[in-house]
Design a protein around this motif. Structure first.
Motif, PDB file in Angstrom:
ATOM      1  N   LYS A 147      27.040   5.352  22.467  1.00 59.63           N
ATOM      2  CA  LYS A 147      26.046   4.836  23.073  1.00 59.63           C
ATOM      3  C   LYS A 147      26.503   4.039  24.554  1.00 59.63           C
ATOM      4  N   VAL A 148      26.183   4.277  25.630  1.00 58.83           N
ATOM      5  CA  VAL A 148      26.881   3.881  26.958  1.00 58.83           C
ATOM      6  C   VAL A 148      25.909   3.435  27.804  1.00 58.83           C
ATOM      7  N   ILE A 155      23.650   8.179  26.881  1.00 55.67           N
ATOM      8  CA  ILE A 155      23.494   7.178  28.034  1.00 55.67           C
ATOM      9  C   ILE A 155      22.297   6.542  27.700  1.00 55.67           C
ATOM     10  N   LEU A 156      22.149   5.083  27.460  1.00 52.14           N
ATOM     11  CA  LEU A 156      21.203   4.485  27.210  1.00 52.14           C
ATOM     12  C   LEU A 156      20.451   4.035  28.435  1.00 52.14           C
ATOM     13  N   SER A 157      21.143   3.857  29.776  1.00 52.65           N
ATOM     14  CA  SER A 157      20.603   3.479  31.034  1.00 52.65           C
ATOM     15  C   SER A 157      21.616   3.557  31.850  1.00 52.65           C
ATOM     16  N   ALA A 158      21.236   3.640  33.178  1.00 53.65           N
ATOM     17  CA  ALA A 158      22.091   3.508  34.431  1.00 53.65           C
ATOM     18  C   ALA A 158      21.583   2.010  35.100  1.00 53.65           C
ATOM     19  N   CYS A 159      22.457   1.266  35.399  1.00 52.10           N
ATOM     20  CA  CYS A 159      22.121  -0.032  35.646  1.00 52.10           C
ATOM     21  C   CYS A 159      22.771  -0.440  37.277  1.00 52.10           C
ATOM     22  N   PHE A 160      21.770  -0.951  38.011  1.00 56.90           N
ATOM     23  CA  PHE A 160      22.356  -1.364  39.266  1.00 56.90           C
ATOM     24  C   PHE A 160      21.822  -2.520  39.856  1.00 56.90           C
ATOM     25  N   ILE A 161      22.394  -3.588  40.557  1.00 59.64           N
ATOM     26  CA  ILE A 161      22.000  -4.725  41.024  1.00 59.64           C
ATOM     27  C   ILE A 161      20.818  -4.186  42.170  1.00 59.64           C
ATOM     28  N   ILE A 162      21.539  -3.291  43.018  1.00 58.83           N
ATOM     29  CA  ILE A 162      20.545  -3.004  44.134  1.00 58.83           C
ATOM     30  C   ILE A 162      20.148  -1.505  44.403  1.00 58.83           C
ATOM     31  N   ASP A 163      19.169  -1.328  44.523  1.00 54.37           N
ATOM     32  CA  ASP A 163      18.516   0.082  44.618  1.00 54.37           C
ATOM     33  C   ASP A 163      17.974   0.155  46.252  1.00 54.37           C
ATOM     34  N   LEU A 164      18.637   1.322  46.771  1.00 49.49           N
ATOM     35  CA  LEU A 164      18.185   1.750  48.113  1.00 49.49           C
ATOM     36  C   LEU A 164      17.307   2.811  48.132  1.00 49.49           C
ATOM     37  N   PRO A 165      15.691   2.550  48.041  1.00 48.63           N
ATOM     38  CA  PRO A 165      14.979   3.774  47.310  1.00 48.63           C
ATOM     39  C   PRO A 165      14.803   4.668  48.499  1.00 48.63           C
ATOM     40  N   ASP A 166      14.962   4.503  49.757  1.00 52.77           N
ATOM     41  CA  ASP A 166      14.705   5.540  50.546  1.00 52.77           C
ATOM     42  C   ASP A 166      15.653   6.657  50.498  1.00 52.77           C
ATOM     43  N   LEU A 167      16.892   6.234  50.030  1.00 55.26           N
ATOM     44  CA  LEU A 167      17.756   7.397  49.950  1.00 55.26           C
ATOM     45  C   LEU A 167      17.929   8.309  48.544  1.00 55.26           C
TER      46      LEU A 167
END
Ligand code: PRP
Ligand code: ADE
Length: 177
Positions: A119-120, A147-159
């Protein structure tokens, strides 16, 4: 997630226009990392859903994913897997090419870093086009990771990076956009 935390994180991130090339607004997390409260709160929020659950490995993407992922792995008492730019790992690797907002590169991980079924949680500081994270997801899936999830502090949603990962069946968590 409460709006004051979002505000704390937004204010802790520095934006640099035209870096590393004209037209890119670079979101610089070094100021967040240097802000003890913002750094702690970001990591706490990222690990929150998994507290008390079983996470075998946090997989961090070089280089900024190492910093955030290392802190998460410590809090979760999990292992840590390094997903690195090509040519840095000494043992037998799996490798994949990927494209970036500002170029192309290859990444790799050690073949024995994941036991099938592990579990990653995948982590990086930011998702833009999603090319980097998509390549990391494919490496992990190739090695049999759950893969339980992919986590990020910042999303640049337009991309469009989030949609790219969700199309691979990955749960995506981001703190601010
Ligand atoms: C940045 C960032 C992500 C990636 C996101 O890393 O830390 O890894 O870009 O972009 P994408 O979603 O469009 O693929 P960078 O490639 O600048 O490498 P670094 O962390 O080693 O500086
Ligand atoms: N990686 C890709 N795009 C980026 C951006 N705009 N800021 C910081 N890191 C990035």
């Amino acid at each position: 997630m409460d709006s004051t935390l979002k505000q704390t994180l937004v204010e802790a991130i520095r934006s640099i226009p035209d870096y590393p090339k004209p037209g890119v607004m670079f979101r610089d997390i070094t100021t967040l990392l240097g802000n003890a409260r913002a750094f702690r709160r970001a990591v706490d929020e990222l690990v929150h859903p998994y507290a008390g659950g079983k996470v075998d490995q946090v997989a961090g993407i070089e280089a900024r994913g190492f910093i955030i992922g290392g802190a998460m792995a410590h809090q979760l008492s999990s292992g840590f897997v390094t997903i690195r730019k090509k040519g840095k790992l000494p043992h037998d690797t799996v490798r994949i090419a990927y494209s970036l907002e500002y170029g192309v590169d290859e990444m790799e991980m050690h073949r024995d870093a994941i036991v099938p079924g592990d579990k990653v949680i995948l982590v990086d500081d930011l998702i833009a086009t999603g090319g980097t994270a998509e390549a990391a997801v494919k490496l992990l899936q190739q090695m049999g990771a759950d893969i339980l999830s992919a986590c990020f502090i910042i999303d640049l949603p337009d991309l469009g990076g989030r949609r790219k990962l969700e199309a691979l069946g990955v749960n995506v968590r981001t703190l601010i956009a």
